[in-house]
Design an enzyme around this catalytic site. Sequence first.
Site, mmCIF file in Angstrom:
data_model
loop_
_atom_site.group_PDB
_atom_site.id
_atom_site.type_symbol
_atom_site.label_atom_id
_atom_site.label_comp_id
_atom_site.label_asym_id
_atom_site.label_seq_id
_atom_site.Cartn_x
_atom_site.Cartn_y
_atom_site.Cartn_z
ATOM 1 N N THR A 108 4.623 55.567 86.597
ATOM 2 C CA THR A 108 5.550 56.648 86.687
ATOM 3 C C THR A 108 5.703 57.482 85.368
ATOM 4 O O THR A 108 6.475 58.256 85.288
ATOM 5 C CB THR A 108 6.824 56.093 86.968
ATOM 6 O OG1 THR A 108 7.410 55.240 86.185
ATOM 7 C CG2 THR A 108 6.936 55.054 88.500
ATOM 8 N N TYR A 142 11.109 56.322 80.240
ATOM 9 C CA TYR A 142 10.483 57.342 81.186
ATOM 10 C C TYR A 142 11.534 58.381 81.678
ATOM 11 O O TYR A 142 12.437 57.860 82.376
ATOM 12 C CB TYR A 142 9.716 56.812 82.345
ATOM 13 C CG TYR A 142 8.444 55.928 81.815
ATOM 14 C CD1 TYR A 142 7.963 55.838 80.523
ATOM 15 C CD2 TYR A 142 7.779 55.156 82.653
ATOM 16 C CE1 TYR A 142 6.973 55.033 80.005
ATOM 17 C CE2 TYR A 142 6.597 54.511 82.544
ATOM 18 C CZ TYR A 142 6.083 54.466 81.089
ATOM 19 O OH TYR A 142 5.200 53.783 80.572
ATOM 20 N N ARG A 212 1.141 47.407 74.031
ATOM 21 C CA ARG A 212 0.767 48.097 72.880
ATOM 22 C C ARG A 212 0.838 47.311 71.511
ATOM 23 O O ARG A 212 1.149 47.533 70.524
ATOM 24 C CB ARG A 212 1.516 49.413 72.719
ATOM 25 C CG ARG A 212 1.184 50.377 73.946
ATOM 26 C CD ARG A 212 2.097 51.634 73.750
ATOM 27 N NE ARG A 212 1.562 52.631 72.618
ATOM 28 C CZ ARG A 212 0.841 53.323 72.459
ATOM 29 N NH1 ARG A 212 0.004 53.528 73.928
ATOM 30 N NH2 ARG A 212 0.518 54.031 71.402
ATOM 31 N N ALA A 270 -7.708 58.818 80.998
ATOM 32 C CA ALA A 270 -7.631 59.281 79.715
ATOM 33 C C ALA A 270 -6.545 60.544 79.662
ATOM 34 O O ALA A 270 -6.763 61.533 79.212
ATOM 35 C CB ALA A 270 -8.742 59.636 79.039
ATOM 36 N N LYS A 277 -10.653 68.337 84.950
ATOM 37 C CA LYS A 277 -9.758 69.686 85.115
ATOM 38 C C LYS A 277 -9.879 70.366 83.583
ATOM 39 O O LYS A 277 -9.467 71.426 83.597
ATOM 40 C CB LYS A 277 -8.357 69.101 85.449
ATOM 41 C CG LYS A 277 -7.569 68.464 84.260
ATOM 42 C CD LYS A 277 -6.001 68.465 84.478
ATOM 43 C CE LYS A 277 -5.863 67.298 85.662
ATOM 44 N NZ LYS A 277 -4.565 66.904 85.955
ATOM 45 N N GLU A 355 -7.467 60.078 96.394
ATOM 46 C CA GLU A 355 -8.691 60.015 95.585
ATOM 47 C C GLU A 355 -9.056 58.891 94.734
ATOM 48 O O GLU A 355 -10.013 58.247 94.822
ATOM 49 C CB GLU A 355 -8.735 61.462 94.890
ATOM 50 C CG GLU A 355 -10.156 61.437 94.315
ATOM 51 C CD GLU A 355 -10.366 62.831 93.261
ATOM 52 O OE1 GLU A 355 -11.316 62.739 92.623
ATOM 53 O OE2 GLU A 355 -9.455 63.525 93.116
#
Length: 390
Positions: A108, A142, A212, A270, A277, A355
């Site tokens: 999200t 977020y 991380r 990435a 795009k 997709e």
Amino acid sequence: MLAARTGAAGSQISEENPKLRRLSGLSIGSKDKSPKKAAENGKDRSLSPSGQTQLRARQLALVREVEMNWYLKLWELSSEHTTACTTGMPHRNLGKSGLRVSCLGLGTWVTFGGQISDEVAERLMTIAYESGVNLFDTAEVYAAGKAEVILGSIIKKKGWRRSSLVITTKLYWGGKAETERGLSRKHIIEEIVRAMTHVINQGMAMYWGTSRWSAMEIMEAYSVARQFNMIPPVCEQAEYHLFQREKVEVQLPELYHKIGVGAMTWSPLACGIISGKYGNGVPESSRASLKCYQWLKERIISEEGRKQQNKLKDLLPIAERLGCTLPQLAVAWCLRNEGVSSVLLGSSTPEQLIENLGAIQVLPKMTSHVVNEIDNILRNKPYSKKDYRS
């Protein structure tokens, strides 16, 4: 599930039944040769970390198949009753824990509470859920907490069984006050390992992991947990895609083999760079065009960014030959790593999500020959010290 995030790394980006366990042990033990017999037969037991991970993954898959067949037979059910069968979504164990997660999850970050409306967020979660996704990832930071609220509201509205879902969130950044961020006891009750153990013992979470963190930090957390009889982490959330490989392919397999920590990876495209795009610049409606993602724009237009775009063009013929899009190839490439428990997808439109979910159909086509083709184009495959010695 909770994930503890390190501060420094985030600066850039604002049980199963005991009887089944005994059955599992017998299933593997009855088929494996002892190290002594293997040595007598001249077998080479010195597998690389990735080889050990793949072997363990195959063993776990065999155990899971035996367990599932036993369960279905016990309750007079057929395989058609399972989510994996009805949706085609494979599930994997999260590290060496008993938690089963869909190999594709929905993240999200950026989208919920920010880039997309609540209606689109609901549509995305519905598509993911109906496609067999049971893993949904969020974080307190977020959209300043809105993403967590929206996620919870949608689950409540849809009436989905909470027991059928795996929700992961992350702690560190929190609010603006000094006491509302970090990993102090004031923020999450105590120092990290003790705090997470307390959270799990109180029933507020079932597992905890890291996000991380370095391999050394994860090992230290595990050592502290074992020393003081507390609960160790089960997974690490790490960035993993065609252009970011070192941690997931070299460091985490060793942790999996030693202490059972699995990999939950994010950003398989990435941050959209692999979507295609950005081949001709930065579109106005893209993530890189947002003011708070100037760093992403700079990465795209840099010399290294242009080299990456050229490599993506070289990968297109492979995608076309496999009958898929470049994003589907990239996601399937991440999934082909059996050390990865789940890949988190980030989509801003239903079309993008559908997709990307199609990568499941591409996974069986990711043969060693195809993977070698991709490696020859990327020329960035990392090697461990063991690989160099061999």
